[in-house]
Design a protein around this motif. Structure first.
Motif, PDB file in Angstrom:
ATOM      1  N   ALA A   1       0.638  -1.163   0.347  1.00  0.00           N
ATOM      2  CA  ALA A   1      -0.080  -0.073  -0.487  1.00  0.00           C
ATOM      3  C   ALA A   1       0.708   0.983  -0.095  1.00  0.00           C
ATOM      4  N   ASP A   2       2.412   1.079   1.135  1.00  0.00           N
ATOM      5  CA  ASP A   2       2.465   2.477   0.434  1.00  0.00           C
ATOM      6  C   ASP A   2       3.844   2.233  -0.572  1.00  0.00           C
ATOM      7  N   ASN A   3       4.197   1.811  -1.472  1.00  0.00           N
ATOM      8  CA  ASN A   3       4.327   1.122  -3.034  1.00  0.00           C
ATOM      9  C   ASN A   3       4.068   2.208  -3.423  1.00  0.00           C
ATOM     10  N   ALA A   4       2.267   1.881  -3.490  1.00  0.00           N
ATOM     11  CA  ALA A   4       1.336   2.731  -3.623  1.00  0.00           C
ATOM     12  C   ALA A   4       0.624   4.223  -3.960  1.00  0.00           C
ATOM     13  N   GLY A   5       0.746   4.577  -2.342  1.00  0.00           N
ATOM     14  CA  GLY A   5       1.089   6.106  -2.060  1.00  0.00           C
ATOM     15  C   GLY A   5      -0.402   5.701  -1.662  1.00  0.00           C
ATOM     16  N   LEU A   6      -0.672   4.606  -1.171  1.00  0.00           N
ATOM     17  CA  LEU A   6      -1.673   4.785  -0.463  1.00  0.00           C
ATOM     18  C   LEU A   6      -1.876   4.831   1.575  1.00  0.00           C
ATOM     19  N   ASP A   7      -2.609   5.569   1.609  1.00  0.00           N
ATOM     20  CA  ASP A   7      -2.775   5.936   3.563  1.00  0.00           C
ATOM     21  C   ASP A   7      -2.366   4.163   3.839  1.00  0.00           C
ATOM     22  N   SER A   8      -1.119   3.446   4.103  1.00  0.00           N
ATOM     23  CA  SER A   8      -1.400   2.402   4.534  1.00  0.00           C
ATOM     24  C   SER A   8      -2.102   1.662   5.766  1.00  0.00           C
ATOM     25  N   ALA A   9      -2.208   2.884   6.907  1.00  0.00           N
ATOM     26  CA  ALA A   9      -2.722   2.416   8.156  1.00  0.00           C
ATOM     27  C   ALA A   9      -4.432   2.194   7.980  1.00  0.00           C
ATOM     28  N   GLU A  10      -5.072   2.682   7.622  1.00  0.00           N
ATOM     29  CA  GLU A  10      -5.852   2.350   6.992  1.00  0.00           C
ATOM     30  C   GLU A  10      -6.653   1.679   6.400  1.00  0.00           C
ATOM     31  N   LEU A  11      -5.967   1.628   5.588  1.00  0.00           N
ATOM     32  CA  LEU A  11      -6.416   0.359   4.512  1.00  0.00           C
ATOM     33  C   LEU A  11      -6.121  -0.965   5.149  1.00  0.00           C
ATOM     34  N   ILE A  12      -4.799  -1.435   6.563  1.00  0.00           N
ATOM     35  CA  ILE A  12      -4.379  -2.668   6.728  1.00  0.00           C
ATOM     36  C   ILE A  12      -5.596  -2.589   7.939  1.00  0.00           C
ATOM     37  N   SER A  13      -6.664  -1.293   8.637  1.00  0.00           N
ATOM     38  CA  SER A  13      -6.977  -1.398   9.278  1.00  0.00           C
ATOM     39  C   SER A  13      -7.930  -2.198   9.299  1.00  0.00           C
ATOM     40  N   LYS A  14      -8.755  -1.801   8.132  1.00  0.00           N
ATOM     41  CA  LYS A  14      -9.974  -1.579   7.457  1.00  0.00           C
ATOM     42  C   LYS A  14     -10.261  -3.633   6.560  1.00  0.00           C
ATOM     43  N   LEU A  15      -8.897  -3.922   6.684  1.00  0.00           N
ATOM     44  CA  LEU A  15      -8.430  -5.213   5.689  1.00  0.00           C
ATOM     45  C   LEU A  15      -8.268  -6.083   7.047  1.00  0.00           C
ATOM     46  N   ARG A  16      -7.550  -5.699   8.269  1.00  0.00           N
ATOM     47  CA  ARG A  16      -8.473  -6.490   9.225  1.00  0.00           C
ATOM     48  C   ARG A  16      -9.226  -6.805   9.940  1.00  0.00           C
ATOM     49  N   ALA A  17     -10.342  -5.598   9.549  1.00  0.00           N
ATOM     50  CA  ALA A  17     -11.631  -5.640  10.804  1.00  0.00           C
ATOM     51  C   ALA A  17     -12.703  -7.073   8.386  1.00  0.00           C
ATOM     52  N   GLU A  18     -12.428  -6.720   7.668  1.00  0.00           N
ATOM     53  CA  GLU A  18     -12.311  -7.566   6.921  1.00  0.00           C
ATOM     54  C   GLU A  18     -12.490  -9.058   7.115  1.00  0.00           C
ATOM     55  N   HIS A  19     -11.215  -9.159   7.504  1.00  0.00           N
ATOM     56  CA  HIS A  19     -10.316 -10.401   7.722  1.00  0.00           C
ATOM     57  C   HIS A  19     -11.057 -11.307   8.792  1.00  0.00           C
ATOM     58  N   HIS A  20     -12.079 -11.125  10.231  1.00  0.00           N
ATOM     59  CA  HIS A  20     -12.141 -11.410  10.829  1.00  0.00           C
ATOM     60  C   HIS A  20     -13.600 -11.839  10.257  1.00  0.00           C
ATOM     61  N   LYS A  21     -14.437 -11.210   8.836  1.00  0.00           N
ATOM     62  CA  LYS A  21     -15.887 -12.078   8.410  1.00  0.00           C
ATOM     63  C   LYS A  21     -15.370 -13.276   8.056  1.00  0.00           C
ATOM     64  N   GLU A  22     -16.741 -14.088   7.624  1.00  0.00           N
ATOM     65  CA  GLU A  22     -15.958 -15.697   7.218  1.00  0.00           C
ATOM     66  C   GLU A  22     -15.817 -15.859   5.981  1.00  0.00           C
ATOM     67  N   ASN A  23     -15.148 -16.339   5.676  1.00  0.00           N
ATOM     68  CA  ASN A  23     -14.603 -16.723   4.044  1.00  0.00           C
ATOM     69  C   ASN A  23     -14.212 -15.379   3.856  1.00  0.00           C
ATOM     70  N   SER A  24     -13.702 -14.688   3.882  1.00  0.00           N
ATOM     71  CA  SER A  24     -12.848 -13.423   3.425  1.00  0.00           C
ATOM     72  C   SER A  24     -12.272 -13.303   2.854  1.00  0.00           C
ATOM     73  N   SER A  25     -12.328 -12.502   1.125  1.00  0.00           N
ATOM     74  CA  SER A  25     -10.937 -12.539   0.399  1.00  0.00           C
ATOM     75  C   SER A  25     -10.989 -11.593  -0.321  1.00  0.00           C
ATOM     76  N   ALA A  26     -10.746 -10.638   1.090  1.00  0.00           N
ATOM     77  CA  ALA A  26     -10.078  -8.837   0.841  1.00  0.00           C
ATOM     78  C   ALA A  26      -9.409  -8.609   0.626  1.00  0.00           C
ATOM     79  N   GLY A  27      -8.670  -7.976   0.264  1.00  0.00           N
ATOM     80  CA  GLY A  27      -7.156  -7.269  -0.004  1.00  0.00           C
ATOM     81  C   GLY A  27      -7.220  -6.138  -0.423  1.00  0.00           C
ATOM     82  N   VAL A  28      -5.958  -6.032  -1.365  1.00  0.00           N
ATOM     83  CA  VAL A  28      -5.168  -4.235  -1.440  1.00  0.00           C
ATOM     84  C   VAL A  28      -5.569  -4.657  -3.189  1.00  0.00           C
ATOM     85  N   ASP A  29      -6.086  -3.764  -3.138  1.00  0.00           N
ATOM     86  CA  ASP A  29      -6.332  -3.043  -4.742  1.00  0.00           C
ATOM     87  C   ASP A  29      -5.885  -1.810  -5.068  1.00  0.00           C
ATOM     88  N   VAL A  30      -4.558  -1.557  -4.867  1.00  0.00           N
ATOM     89  CA  VAL A  30      -3.624  -0.770  -5.435  1.00  0.00           C
ATOM     90  C   VAL A  30      -4.366  -0.093  -6.539  1.00  0.00           C
TER      91      VAL A  30
END
Length: 562
Positions: A481-510
């Motif tokens: 995320a950092d290399n793509a110029g994105l806000d990594s802190a916000e993205l990773i926190s959202k990603l962590r929340a998504e992965h607490h759902k069952e069978n999540s397929s969430a990842g970083v879409d740069v």
């Protein structure tokens, strides 16, 4: 009685915390150098050699960068040494070809976390033990999530490989749906190839090159021998003009007076001197009393060469390919006999040509029955851009093919070749081990979640090491995320929340700069690559954590024997 010093004056040593600090500093410096190349939006490095010509390489390939570095720090050398050992596997069948940057980044993050744990007075062996538990937990988490479209339970692998080849030939009529879903598997291979190429120079035309790479690997029918796939670079045109040719192309011209087309070719591949034989004793002199004697010597030399050419022609061949030069006189003799003679084929070229035509490289010609000839259906001269090349079609090794890369400059072509080689390696391994994972930071978040749960169940100081392992895994999507110029802190926190759902397929879409559905986007990675990254990075970090002393030995002085 205490001994103050046992080493000579020129030697030096560092112990305890100082040694560990030196170890961490070197390894983390390598990580910081290379981590900006990670991901689809990773940056390139310009490497300039210090040798004659000051050659310049523009690349974001981790392995190429690490090979080019001249390093003095011992820990950095150890880290690169471990990675070079992974590269040595090129001679074996377990080469994964990609993921070098990920290994370095993960190993560096593990050491960065270990530095904090050591400051908390946790012993290195406790950290290593925690890291091992976490690595095993992460590996098991991946095994639970893999998808295998290559073969169903109980399917014979050789039969699957046969059916995969039918996809290349677009002959689905022979396929049994209950045995192997080849269309889905080809789709997996395409997704893996496009994901691998996304971080390379070929990302703009990744679908075109992914198709070429998948078709080339499918032709291997389960083999991991990439020697059957030749890559030729020809400056001119654009990358989009690159193509896959079913056959072998030799980067040589057909000589003057030689036949330009040969059908049902019988090929003798040789590495022998075809110049006029000379007196090869250093400093020898031949004294003659007349020019007639000189003519006799020349005639004798020509006769020797004529005899040699007769022995070669006696093999009932219509094509002779030599590693060394073929001089004018033997070339005339071959042309008179209607034999195509190709000279000065580079050694890699004739090695690969011998492989794909089923022949062997010969150097003596006294016993024709002991020489194994190569065969192909047609040899002809073709044009690529402004260059003439020799094309061998219908070769004995049916899976052989050539990828011709076109591009604006040598730098672009070199980087394109490295990128395509990575994709071919990953695909050839995936055909053998067809397990697939989603990409885009999804595997790291899945592993981090499982490792976090293990840390909560583990008593004692090991739990701190396991938590540190989880943070290190999350560093990879953070860096993407950092290399793509994105806000990594916000993205990773959202990603962590998504992965607490069952069978999540969430990842970083740069591309969109958000959390995306990796399954819908078709972003996939080979399980074998991800497994190699996890185990190799853990092994590298463990090896450096065990260091508690660095001893620099004095160079041994030459004894004065005068």
């Amino acid at each position: 009685m205490a001994v103050d010093r046992i080493l000579k004056d020129d030697a030096s040593e560092e112990k305890g915390d100082r040694a560990r600090m030196a170890t961490f500093v070197g390894a983390i410096a390598i990580t910081d150098l290379i981590k900006t190349t990670l991901g689809p939006k990773g940056m390139d490095k310009i490497l300039q050699s210090t040798g004659r010509g000051h050659n310049v390489t523009v690349t974001n390939d981790g392995a190429t960068i690490l090979k080019s570095l001249h390093i003095d720090n011992p820990a950095a050398k150890v880290l690169i040494g471990i990675l070079k050992r992974l590269e040595i596997s090129k001679t074996q069948d377990d080469e994964v070809g990609d993921g070098t940057t990920s290994v370095v980044v993960l190993a560096g993050e593990l050491l960065r976390e270990a530095e904090k744990l050591l400051a908390m007075k946790i012993h290195p062996m406790t950290i290593i033990s925690g890291y091992r538990m976490a690595a095993e937990c992460a590996h098991n988490a991946l095994l639970k999530k893999v998808v295998d479209n290559g073969q169903d339970a109980g399917t014979d692998h050789a039969l699957c490989n046969f059916q995969f080849s039918l996809v290349v030939l677009h002959d689905f009529s022979l396929m049994d749906d209950n045995l192997c879903d080849a269309e889905k598997f080809r789709s997996d291979l395409m997704n893996i190839a496009m994901t691998t190429l996304s971080s390379k120079i070929l990302s703009q035309d990744k679908e075109h090159f992914a198709n070429m790479a998948v078709d080339a690997v499918m032709r291997l029918k389960g083999s991991t021998n990439l020697e059957a796939i030749q890559i030729i670079k020809k400056p001119g045109g654009s990358l989009r003009d690159s193509f896959l040719d079913e056959g072998f192309i030799l980067d040589k011209k057909i000589g003057v007076g030689q036949p330009k087309r040969i059908e049902n070719a019988k090929i003798l591949i040789a590495n022998t001197a075809m110049d006029t034989d000379k007196v090869k004793i250093y400093g020898a002199r031949v004294r003659v009393d007349s020019m007639a004697k000189v003519a006799e010597i020349e005639s004798a030399e020509k006769e020797k060469m004529r005899e040699k050419v007769k022995k070669i022609i006696a093999h009932s061949i219509n094509c002779f390919i030599n590693r060394q030069l073929i001089y004018n006189f033997p070339e005339e003799l071959f042309a008179d006999a209607g034999i195509l003679a190709i000279e000065h084929a580079d050694f890699d070229g004739i090695e690969r040509l011998a492989l794909v035509t089923g022949g062997e490289i010969a150097s003596t010609f006294d016993n024709p029955e002991s020489v194994k000839l190569g065969h192909c259906k047609l040899i002809e001269e073709i044009m690529i851009g402004e260059d003439k090349l020799i094309h061998f079609s219908g070769v004995e090794l049916g899976q052989a093919c050539t990828i011709v890369l076109r591009g604006a400059s040598e730098h672009v072509l070199d980087e394109a070749e490295r990128s395509l080689h990575d994709a071919l390696c990953v695909l050839s391994q995936t055909v053998n081990d067809s397990r697939v994972l989603l990409g885009g930071g999804w595997p790291e978040m899945v592993m981090a979640k499982e490792v976090d749960e293990l840390a909560r169940k583990t008593p004692g100081k090991k739990s701190h090491a396991i938590e540190a392992f989880s943070r290190s895994l999350q560093a990879i999507p953070t860096i993407i995320a950092d290399n793509a110029g994105l806000d990594s802190a916000e993205l990773i926190s959202k990603l962590r929340a998504e992965h607490h759902k069952e069978n999540s397929s969430a990842g970083v879409d740069v591309i969109t700069g958000t959390v995306g559905d990796m399954a819908a986007l078709g972003i996939s990675e080979s399980f074998k690559v991800k497994q190699a990254v996890l185990l190799s990075a853990t092994e590298a970090a463990e090896g450096l954590l065990r260091v508690d002393e660095i001893i620099k030995c004095a160079p041994r002085k030459r004894e004065d024997r005068m």
